[in-house]
Design a protein around this motif. Structure first.
Motif, PDB file in Angstrom:
ATOM      1  N   ARG A 170       0.843  -1.199   0.000  1.00 26.67           N
ATOM      2  CA  ARG A 170       0.000   0.000   0.000  1.00 26.67           C
ATOM      3  C   ARG A 170       0.879   1.251   0.000  1.00 26.67           C
ATOM      4  NH1 ARG A 170      -4.690  -0.908   4.365  1.00 26.67           N
ATOM      5  NH2 ARG A 170      -5.248   1.135   3.523  1.00 26.67           N
ATOM      6  N   GLY A 171       2.026   1.099  -0.658  1.00 28.92           N
ATOM      7  CA  GLY A 171       3.039   2.153  -0.655  1.00 28.92           C
ATOM      8  C   GLY A 171       2.530   3.521  -1.071  1.00 28.92           C
ATOM      9  N   ASN A 172       1.568   3.562  -2.002  1.00 30.09           N
ATOM     10  CA  ASN A 172       1.101   4.868  -2.480  1.00 30.09           C
ATOM     11  C   ASN A 172       0.394   5.668  -1.376  1.00 30.09           C
ATOM     12  OD1 ASN A 172      -1.111   2.911  -2.809  1.00 30.09           O
ATOM     13  ND2 ASN A 172      -2.219   4.659  -3.638  1.00 30.09           N
ATOM     14  N   GLU A 173      -0.087   4.941  -0.322  1.00 28.71           N
ATOM     15  CA  GLU A 173      -0.769   5.649   0.771  1.00 28.71           C
ATOM     16  C   GLU A 173       0.227   6.093   1.838  1.00 28.71           C
ATOM     17  OE1 GLU A 173      -4.412   3.328   2.027  1.00 28.71           O
ATOM     18  OE2 GLU A 173      -3.656   2.097   0.383  1.00 28.71           O
ATOM     19  N   LEU A 174       1.469   5.672   1.689  1.00 30.75           N
ATOM     20  CA  LEU A 174       2.495   5.977   2.689  1.00 30.75           C
ATOM     21  C   LEU A 174       3.538   6.915   2.092  1.00 30.75           C
ATOM     22  CD1 LEU A 174       3.234   2.276   3.582  1.00 30.75           C
ATOM     23  CD2 LEU A 174       1.648   3.777   4.772  1.00 30.75           C
ATOM     24  N   GLN A 175       4.419   7.393   2.947  1.00 32.59           N
ATOM     25  CA  GLN A 175       5.531   8.198   2.441  1.00 32.59           C
ATOM     26  C   GLN A 175       6.715   7.245   2.214  1.00 32.59           C
ATOM     27  OE1 GLN A 175       5.056  11.134   1.451  1.00 32.59           O
ATOM     28  NE2 GLN A 175       3.105  11.505   2.446  1.00 32.59           N
ATOM     29  N   VAL A 176       6.606   6.434   1.171  1.00 32.68           N
ATOM     30  CA  VAL A 176       7.640   5.451   0.884  1.00 32.68           C
ATOM     31  C   VAL A 176       8.655   6.056  -0.074  1.00 32.68           C
ATOM     32  CG1 VAL A 176       8.087   3.234  -0.230  1.00 32.68           C
ATOM     33  CG2 VAL A 176       6.072   3.520   1.177  1.00 32.68           C
ATOM     34  N   PRO A 177       9.941   6.017   0.273  1.00 31.21           N
ATOM     35  CA  PRO A 177      10.898   6.580  -0.696  1.00 31.21           C
ATOM     36  C   PRO A 177      10.934   5.733  -1.967  1.00 31.21           C
ATOM     37  CG  PRO A 177      12.053   5.647   1.228  1.00 31.21           C
ATOM     38  CD  PRO A 177      10.582   5.490   1.478  1.00 31.21           C
ATOM     39  N   ASP A 178      11.073   6.406  -3.122  1.00 34.96           N
ATOM     40  CA  ASP A 178      11.106   5.674  -4.403  1.00 34.96           C
ATOM     41  C   ASP A 178      12.284   4.716  -4.465  1.00 34.96           C
ATOM     42  OD1 ASP A 178       8.875   6.681  -5.901  1.00 34.96           O
ATOM     43  OD2 ASP A 178       9.906   8.604  -5.930  1.00 34.96           O
ATOM     44  N   CYS A 179      13.308   5.016  -3.671  1.00 35.76           N
ATOM     45  CA  CYS A 179      14.522   4.222  -3.745  1.00 35.76           C
ATOM     46  C   CYS A 179      14.449   2.952  -2.889  1.00 35.76           C
ATOM     47  CB  CYS A 179      15.706   5.069  -3.292  1.00 35.76           C
ATOM     48  SG  CYS A 179      15.446   5.855  -1.695  1.00 35.76           S
ATOM     49  N   ALA A 180      13.322   2.732  -2.163  1.00 43.25           N
ATOM     50  CA  ALA A 180      13.245   1.639  -1.185  1.00 43.25           C
ATOM     51  C   ALA A 180      13.637   0.277  -1.787  1.00 43.25           C
ATOM     52  CB  ALA A 180      11.837   1.568  -0.601  1.00 43.25           C
ATOM     53  N   GLN A 181      12.944  -0.120  -2.837  1.00 43.26           N
ATOM     54  CA  GLN A 181      13.189  -1.451  -3.406  1.00 43.26           C
ATOM     55  C   GLN A 181      14.626  -1.580  -3.923  1.00 43.26           C
ATOM     56  OE1 GLN A 181      10.742  -4.133  -3.606  1.00 43.26           O
ATOM     57  NE2 GLN A 181      12.676  -5.195  -3.959  1.00 43.26           N
TER      58      GLN A 181
END
Ligand SMILES: Nc1nc2c(ncn2[C@@H]2O[C@H](COP(=O)(O)OP(=O)(O)O)[C@@H](O)[C@H]2O)c(=O)[nH]1
Ligand SMILES: [Mg+2]
Length: 421
Positions: A170-181
């Motif tokens: 549900r990454g789009n609802e969180l402040q997930v950095p694009d670089c995570a994966q």
């Protein structure tokens, strides 16, 4: 400045025995200084000022880094190493967990677990509790430790935990950095004691820009060379090595590119840069339409970009400024299709599937920005240049090609204005 220099030279020279010789030398030096000031003044006039604008995380600094890579020999080892702590912090931010009364959860899934009946899916499994406790403690520190092999192994285990994966789905609802994966895929390399970040790692590294940074370079007709790179009120520092005057003798446009912080609290600094801008490179992350702002979790990122673009277009200083719109993060955009959620795109109707749908969706978004541009541009500004480019800021070849097109457009504009076209 010239007077001071001459005065200084005067006091030095007055100690000389032979005054007429000293006077002659003084005159030569003064003439040289004056000649250089005139030349530098002329060179300054030729410098084209480019401003990178856009909301936070739209890709401005990544474009800036790419330009630095393209127009310089690249990052040197000390500069690459300066990214180690940033990259390690990106890793810890990705895997930030918190010990709560309901168990250990990813920092961002607290709300999910409160609002959903089945909150157990967000709780770390029992066998990962110890690792979770350890990372929860590290996550609360002000300074993150350097990533060791052992820590990297534990982070890898935690990353695979179903609760973390559920949260990230549900990454789009969180402040997930694009670089995570990307960083999770390279944990072992990143934790090596001799780790030196690669060019790609640096491009993925996420650091919130504060202040203003500038780079000056020349895009020559065939190939290109850097003139000077220096900070304004920003983070990076590198000594200017060559005079722009000398470089300017060769053919090619000299550009000065400015990067700024994109978050709301940073934007009040922008206005100081608005004078004399040749072109604004506006970065819009087109994959952001289903995400919320970092600084205001009630605001859709695409709606923020729309309002920001409208505001920039209407700035009195930009009456004659060209606009180069980079529709960025196309790589993420194409994986997210079909479009949804965002209020601005609610009239979007999927008409196809696969690659064709991606193209249709992209054209739809492009048209939205085009319409916005013409709505926000008053009739007296219609002769300013507006171009749209599809970009993925991580893709060096594409950035190179795009910048070449920007350069050609601006050159043609100059020739036109000089009455040569
Ligand atoms: N996948 C992908 N990531 C990008 C792209 N452009 C930037 N990023 C990443 O998005 C994050 C934010 O980018 P950054 O340039 O710092 O944004 P800024 O706040 O506008 O300066 C960084 O982790 C970048 O690596 C892109 O086109 N594709
Ligand atoms: Mg930035």
């Amino acid at each position: 400045m010239l007077t001071v220099a001459i005065q200084r030279m005067g006091s030095l020279c007055s100690r000389h025995q032979n005054y007429s010789e000293a006077d002659a030398e003084e005159n030569v030096q003064a003439a040289e200084i004056e000649r250089r000031i005139i030349q530098e003044g002329k060179a300054e006039k030729h410098i084209q000022k480019l401003l990178l604008l856009g909301a936070g995380e739209s890709g401005k600094s990544t474009i800036f880094k790419q330009i630095k890579l393209l127009f310089q020999t690249g990052f040197d080892v000390p500069e690459l190493k300066s990214y180690i702590s940033i990259i390690h912090a990106n890793v810890y931010e990705t895997i930030k967990v918190r010990n709560t009364e309901n168990g250990i959860l990813h920092d961002s899934s607290k709300e999910f677990s409160q609002n959903e009946e089945d909150s157990s899916k967000y709780v770390l499994s029992a066998e990962n509790k110890d690792i979770g406790m350890k990372l929860s403690e590290i996550g609360g520190r002000l300074d993150y430790p350097r990533l060791t092999k052992d820590l990297a192994q534990e982070i890898e285990v935690l990353w695979k935990d179903p609760a973390i994966q559920e949260t990230y789905s549900r990454g789009n609802e969180l402040q997930v950095p694009d670089c995570a994966q990307y960083f999770m895929d390279h944990l072992h390399r990143l934790s090596d004691v001799n780790y030196v970040p690669s060019k790609e790692d640096v491009l993925y590294a996420r650091v919130r820009t504060t202040g203003v940074v500038e780079i000056q370079f020349r895009q020559a007709a065939a190939g290109s060379q850097l003139c000077v790179y220096r900070p304004l009120r920003g983070l990076f520092f590198e000594k200017a090595s060559k005079s722009p005057v000398r470089e300017n003798k060769k053919s090619g446009e000299v550009y000065r590119l400015f990067d700024v912080g994109g978050q709301r609290n940073e934007r009040r600094k922008w206005i100081h840069l608005f004078e004399g801008v040749t072109a604004v490179i506006f970065c819009a992350s087109i994959s952001d339409y289903d995400q919320l702002l970092f600084e205001d979790e009630n605001k859709n990122r695409m709606m923020e970009t729309k309002e920001l673009f409208d505001w920039v277009l209407k700035q009195p200083c930009f009456e004659k400024t060209s606009f180069m719109l980079f529709l960025n993060k196309f790589d993420i955009f194409e994986k997210k299709i079909p479009l949804n959620v965002c209020e601005w795109f609610k009239d979007y109707q999927p008409a196809s599937t696969g690659k064709q749908e991606i193209e249709l969706a992209y054209e739809f978004v492009k048209k939205k920005f085009e319409e916005l541009y013409f709505q926000s541009t008053s009739p007296d500004r219609v002769d300013r240049i507006f171009k749209i480019y599809r970009t993925t800021a991580l893709d060096q070849k594409l950035v190179k090609k795009t910048f070449k097109l920007v350069d050609e457009t601006l050159r043609r504009r100059n020739l036109f204005e000089a009455g040569l076209l």
